[in-house]
Scaffold this active site. Structure first.
Site, PDB file in Angstrom:
ATOM      1  N   HIS A  22      46.562 -31.584 -20.108  1.00  0.00           N
ATOM      2  CA  HIS A  22      46.528 -32.763 -20.951  1.00  0.00           C
ATOM      3  C   HIS A  22      46.931 -34.144 -20.309  1.00  0.00           C
ATOM      4  O   HIS A  22      46.417 -35.090 -20.328  1.00  0.00           O
ATOM      5  CB  HIS A  22      47.323 -32.296 -22.100  1.00  0.00           C
ATOM      6  N   ASP A 126      47.747 -37.568 -28.026  1.00  0.00           N
ATOM      7  CA  ASP A 126      47.209 -36.075 -27.982  1.00  0.00           C
ATOM      8  C   ASP A 126      46.832 -35.443 -29.173  1.00  0.00           C
ATOM      9  O   ASP A 126      47.412 -35.718 -30.169  1.00  0.00           O
ATOM     10  CB  ASP A 126      47.970 -35.272 -27.089  1.00  0.00           C
TER      11      ASP A 126
END
Length: 492
Positions: A22, A126
């Site tokens: 990520h 995110d």
């Protein structure tokens, strides 16, 4: 107000989930904003990942190249001794709650009050950090969601609730795994049970992990736009379907290639590729000694784990294939009590003759090395995209999250590799390696060459991802007028 008065540069706050897969694409985006748009960027990590990144980057060079990028840190709710890897990485789902949310809000209000930079223009969060959307709404700051999966898996996650209602999930790992899944628009003839995300194999539909993903996915639609690290030419039909859920979608991948195409006068050590581990560069010297396209590169990423038996089966399969192999066996790859493995003599001999084992490799450089001809991968999205760009066909052995979906797309949709999911006995590994490097190579290479060219073209000037980044930058600039007067918010 004098319209000719210079406007402050936008200030973007970026919040990734604290895992390498990520952090990497989101940090690449942060560096692009600084280098190509002169944005101010505050990149918010957890304390744990913040410390790891700062140990690995050349701070002087990094600051010189990206003077408008700075890092902040918030707690993840876990004790310092927690490993934050393997199956236990899921603990973060449930600890990054109240405390992390409160500290993130403190960071934002602190940025409003300092005078050096302009107040935050927008937040890029995110897709599984929805508390950032809550905070953004409280502070009246625009928020964009960044899903670090591809478009296909993102679309599938929006249908998990429907899969439950249809009785398709959850199921056990031995329940008719090749049963077709026909209720997801666009994937009617593609997916089987075994190709669904790993969370679909949980026993109970009310399992907290399954419900976490359902909740997080739903929350994403509260954002003003969606960013994906993919390119239009690869996933156009599914990107169009996601357009029914988001008013704007920015497909800007492969981000690592877009960064290199738009950043000049830098070396690898100047920037950060988001790695949380020290890379062993000696493997490149070993590759230099190998014939062209002869080596199978093996890496299962930063989170997946193996049992002792699985590791030995892979090892035997690789040695028996009689192909040179470069294998990443990182710290934490083996589960719990299986951390000590006595290596059989024949494997030691086979590895000495044709193998190289390292703790962590510079993957982008490895995949573009002339000696590498195939990639045995866990099918994480970053690895998949890097392999497509490099024109390296894959053998997929997925374990977690989006990896099952990615591996099916690799083998059946894009036809750039072979899918080995749910099996890793030595005979299967040997057969798959031989097929990739010999038997089915010509057919697969034709397909991956075309996809590689499309990926390369997408990041060139005028390419789809290149233009989409320009649109994203332009749209963030247009947000300035709506955020310039909210510095007092958060103290109310």
């Amino acid at each position: 107000m004098d319209v000719s008065e210079p406007q402050p540069q936008p200030h973007v706050v970026i919040l990734p989930f604290p895992a390498q897969g990520h952090i990497k694409p989101m940090l690449m985006l942060a560096q692009l904003f600084c280098n190509n748009a002169n944005f101010y960027v505050t990149f918010v990590n957890t304390h744990h990942t913040h410390n790891l990144i700062h140990k690995l980057i050349n701070k002087t060079n990094f600051k010189r190249l990206f003077p408008t990028l700075r890092f902040e840190a918030i707690p993840d709710g876990l004790p310092p001794q927690h490993p934050r890897s393997g199956p236990q990485v899921l603990d973060i789902f449930f600890t990054m709650g109240f405390e992390s949310k409160a500290k993130f809000k403190d960071v934002l209000t602190g940025l409003h009050q300092q005078e050096e930079w302009s107040p935050p223009t927008c937040i890029i969060a995110d897709g599984i950090m929805s508390f950032a959307i809550d905070v953004a709404e409280d502070l009246h700051i625009p928020v964009i969601t960044f899903r670090t999966y591809n478009a296909s898996c993102t679309w599938l996650y929006f249908h998990i609730q429907n899969l439950i209602q249809q009785g398709e999930i959850p199921f056990q790992g031995d329940d008719d795994m090749d049963r077709p899944i026909a209720c997801i628009p666009g994937f009617e003839s593609l997916l089987r049970r075994r190709d669904l995300p790993s969370i679909c194999r949980l026993e109970d539909a009310q399992n907290p992990i399954l419900q976490f993903y359902i909740t997080q996915t739903s929350a994403m639609t509260r954002a003003s736009a969606l960013i994906l690290n993919t390119f239009d030419e690869l996933e156009s039909p599914i990107i169009s379907k996601l357009g029914s859920l988001f008013p704007k979608i920015y497909t800007i991948g492969p981000l690592h290639a877009l960064f290199k195409s738009r950043t000049t006068h830098y070396t690898e050590s100047d920037s950060s590729n988001g790695s949380l581990r020290e890379q062993d560069m000696t493997c490149l010297t070993w590759l230099d000694s190998q014939p062209s396209k002869s080596v199978i590169y093996v890496s299962f990423g930063s989170v997946a784990t193996l049992t002792r038996d699985q590791l030995l089966e892979f090892w035997y399969g690789l040695v028996n294939s009689e192909k040179p192999f470069l294998w990443v066996i990182r710290e934490g790859l083996l589960l719990g009590d299986d951390t000590v493995v006595e290596t059989p003599a024949e494997l030691e001999v086979g590895t000495t003759e044709s193998g190289c084992i390292v703790r962590w490799a510079p993957q982008e450089e490895v995949l573009t090395h002339r000696a590498v001809g195939g990639f045995l991968t866990h099918s994480g999205w970053n690895s998949t995209l890097e392999s497509i760009l490099a024109g390296i066909p894959m053998i997929c052995w997925p374990q977690l999250a989006d990896q099952q979906v990615n591996s099916r797309c690799v083998s059946e949709l894009w036809k750039v590799g072979l899918d080995m999911k749910d099996f890793c006995d030595r005979s299967t590994v040997e057969k798959m390696v031989r097929n990739l490097m010999e038997g089915k190579r010509e057919e697969i290479m034709k397909s991956i060459a075309g996809n590689s060219k499309m990926a390369c073209d997408s990041v060139k000037e005028g390419g789809s991802s290149y233009c989409n980044l320009e649109k994203l930058i332009e749209d963030i600039r247009s947000m300035r007028s709506t955020t310039k007067n909210i510095a007092h918010v958060g103290n109310e």
